[in-house]
Design a protein around this motif. Structure first.
Motif, PDB file in Angstrom:
ATOM      1  N   ASN A 125       8.071  14.645 -13.083  1.00 31.22           N
ATOM      2  CA  ASN A 125       8.720  13.984 -14.220  1.00 31.22           C
ATOM      3  C   ASN A 125       9.900  13.120 -13.782  1.00 31.22           C
ATOM      4  OD1 ASN A 125       6.970  15.119 -16.056  1.00 31.22           O
ATOM      5  ND2 ASN A 125       8.243  16.951 -16.354  1.00 31.22           N
ATOM      6  N   ASP A 126      10.489  13.488 -12.643  1.00 27.71           N
ATOM      7  CA  ASP A 126      11.627  12.723 -12.155  1.00 27.71           C
ATOM      8  C   ASP A 126      11.219  11.492 -11.363  1.00 27.71           C
ATOM      9  OD1 ASP A 126      10.557  13.929  -9.968  1.00 27.71           O
ATOM     10  OD2 ASP A 126      12.385  14.971  -9.326  1.00 27.71           O
ATOM     11  N   GLY A 127       9.894  11.268 -11.262  1.00 23.67           N
ATOM     12  CA  GLY A 127       9.411  10.105 -10.535  1.00 23.67           C
ATOM     13  C   GLY A 127       9.257  10.322  -9.053  1.00 23.67           C
ATOM     14  N   GLN A 128       9.689  11.481  -8.587  1.00 21.37           N
ATOM     15  CA  GLN A 128       9.574  11.772  -7.162  1.00 21.37           C
ATOM     16  C   GLN A 128       8.147  12.206  -6.817  1.00 21.37           C
ATOM     17  OE1 GLN A 128      12.151  11.294  -4.895  1.00 21.37           O
ATOM     18  NE2 GLN A 128      13.035  10.319  -6.727  1.00 21.37           N
ATOM     19  N   THR A 129       7.683  11.808  -5.662  1.00 20.39           N
ATOM     20  CA  THR A 129       6.330  12.165  -5.236  1.00 20.39           C
ATOM     21  C   THR A 129       6.312  13.608  -4.747  1.00 20.39           C
ATOM     22  OG1 THR A 129       5.828   9.885  -4.597  1.00 20.39           O
ATOM     23  CG2 THR A 129       4.446  11.617  -3.645  1.00 20.39           C
ATOM     24  N   ALA A 130       5.513  14.435  -5.439  1.00 22.39           N
ATOM     25  CA  ALA A 130       5.403  15.850  -5.074  1.00 22.39           C
ATOM     26  C   ALA A 130       4.294  16.079  -4.053  1.00 22.39           C
ATOM     27  CB  ALA A 130       5.138  16.689  -6.325  1.00 22.39           C
ATOM     28  N   TYR A 131       3.328  15.170  -4.048  1.00 20.29           N
ATOM     29  CA  TYR A 131       2.208  15.309  -3.101  1.00 20.29           C
ATOM     30  C   TYR A 131       1.639  13.926  -2.833  1.00 20.29           C
ATOM     31  CZ  TYR A 131      -2.686  15.835  -1.650  1.00 20.29           C
ATOM     32  OH  TYR A 131      -3.876  15.707  -0.992  1.00 20.29           O
ATOM     33  N   ARG A 132       1.265  13.679  -1.610  1.00 18.48           N
ATOM     34  CA  ARG A 132       0.569  12.449  -1.264  1.00 18.48           C
ATOM     35  C   ARG A 132      -0.505  12.772  -0.238  1.00 18.48           C
ATOM     36  NH1 ARG A 132       1.332   7.229  -2.003  1.00 18.48           N
ATOM     37  NH2 ARG A 132       3.453   7.560  -2.782  1.00 18.48           N
ATOM     38  N   PHE A 133      -1.709  12.269  -0.490  1.00 19.71           N
ATOM     39  CA  PHE A 133      -2.794  12.504   0.460  1.00 19.71           C
ATOM     40  C   PHE A 133      -2.518  11.740   1.742  1.00 19.71           C
ATOM     41  CE2 PHE A 133      -6.810  11.277   2.443  1.00 19.71           C
ATOM     42  CZ  PHE A 133      -7.422  12.512   2.590  1.00 19.71           C
TER      43      PHE A 133
END
Length: 311
Positions: free
Chosen positions: A162-170
Motif C-alpha cells: 500500500n505504501d508503493g514499496q516493492t515487496a517482491y520482484r521476480f
C-alpha cells in the motif's frame, strides 16, 4: 502446466533450427520429399498429406513435410551423431521444468539418446516419442521470436504494498542463448511462410504478420491397451508469435481430440490463435505490421478442401 501431449509437427522447429545453426541447410536448400511416400531407412513407411517432390527447405517447412524433416534430422545425426540432436532437444528446454514460478509443473516426457529405439530418429523430428507442456512449447517459440534466448516464464513480475514499496520482484537468471540472432531471424521467416501460404493460413492476421507452426498428433495408446496410437484420437496444435517485425507475444493453442471432421492443427487451432493474438495486440496498442497486399486470403476460413491438401 501439468498436462502433457505429443506436439506433432509443432516440434519441427527443433531439427530445422539445429540444421540451420550448424550450417547443414538454408531456406533455399533443396530436399527430395519423395512425392509424399518414403520407406525411412527401411524401418517405417512415412507419408506426407501434401505430396511434394524436390522442394526448398522453406517450402518443405511451410507445408510440414514429415519426410523432409526426417532427412534434415538425419543430416544432423550423420554430421555430428545422435547426441547432437538430443542436445538440441534439451537446448530448447524440453525434458525439464520451465522455471520456479509454476507450481505442480510437469517436466514432460523425454528419453535421452542413450534410451532411443531404432525408430527414435524417425519419430522425434515429427514430434513423436516426446510429450511436452504448453509452457515448454511457448518458451521454445519465444526463443525464436526474441532473437535466440531461452527465458524463464513467470506469472508475477512484482508485488507492491500500500505504501508503493516493492515487496517482491521476480528475479530471473540470465537468459541462455541457444541460437544465433541470424538463425532466429531465418526461423521467424520460415514460420511466417507457414502462415502466409502453408498449413497455418487460418492463423493469418491481415494487420499483423504472424509466424508459427501447426501440429497434428495421434494420441498415444496406454501400454495397458497394447501401446501404439489411437487412429481416431488426435491433438491439434498451433504455436506462434506476432508481429514478425518486432514480436510481442507468443501464443500456444492446443485442442485435445477435436470432434470436427477436419482435425488438423491449422484448421482447428489457427482461427483461435488469430482471434486471441489479434485482440491482444490491439489491447497492447502494438503498431501494425500488415501482410503484403494480395497475400491474405479472406476465404481461407471456409476453404476446407485446400486445408486438407495443405496439411
Amino acid at each position: 502446466i501439468s498436462f502433457v501431449f505429443e506436439p506433432g509437427s509443432a516440434f519441427k522447429i527443433v531439427p530445422f533450427t539445429a540444421a540451420i545453426e550448424l550450417g547443414l541447410c538454408a531456406p533455399g536448400t533443396k530436399v527430395d520429399c519423395e512425392n509424399g511416400a518414403w520407406n525411412a531407412f527401411g524401418l517405417r513407411r512415412i507419408r506426407d498429406v501434401h505430396k511434394m517432390g524436390t522442394v526448398t527447405v522453406a517450402e518443405m517447412f511451410a507445408h510440414s513435410s514429415n519426410i523432409g524433416t526426417i532427412k534434415i534430422a538425419h543430416d544432423i545425426v550423420l554430421a555430428h551423431g545422435p547426441a547432437e540432436l538430443d542436445a538440441w532437444i534439451r537446448r530448447f528446454g524440453f525434458g525439464e521444468k520451465t522455471g520456479r514460478d509454476l507450481r505442480h509443473e510437469s517436466a514432460g516426457f523425454y528419453h535421452p539418446d542413450g534410451k532411443w529405439t531404432k525408430f527414435s530418429e524417425i519419430s522425434l523430428p515429427m514430434g513423436q516419442e516426446i510429450a511436452v507442456t504448453m509452457p515448454q512449447l511457448a518458451r521454445a517459440f519465444a526463443a525464436i521470436a526474441n532473437g535466440g534466448y531461452l527465458v524463464e516464464p513467470h506469472l508475477v513480475d512484482h508485488v507492491a504494498g500500500n505504501d508503493g514499496q516493492t515487496a517482491y520482484r521476480f528475479e530471473s537468471g540470465a537468459p541462455r542463448r541457444i541460437m544465433s540472432e541470424s538463425t532466429a531471424a531465418t526461423m521467424r521467416e520460415l514460420c511466417y511462410g507457414v502462415v502466409e501460404h502453408g498449413t497455418g493460413k487460418h492463423a493469418a492476421i491481415p494487420k499483423y504478420r504472424a509466424g508459427g507452426k501447426t501440429g497434428t498428433a495421434q494420441v498415444a495408446r496406454p501400454k495397458s491397451e497394447g501401446g501404439g496410437y489411437y487412429l481416431d484420437r488426435h491433438t491439434a496444435v498451433f504455436a506462434g508469435f506476432a508481429p514478425i517485425s518486432d514480436p510481442r507475444l507468443v501464443t500456444v493453442i492446443v485442442v485435445c481430440n477435436p470432434q470436427s471432421e477436419i482435425y488438423y492443427g491449422g484448421y482447428v487451432c489457427g482461427p483461435v490463435f488469430k482471434a486471441v493474438m489479434r485482440e491482444s495486440l490491439i489491447r497492447l496498442e502494438c503498431p501494425e505490421d500488415p501482410m503484403p497486399a494480395g497475400t491474405f486470403d479472406a476465404s481461407a476460413d471456409t476453404d476446407d478442401a485446400e486445408v486438407l491438401v495443405a496439411q
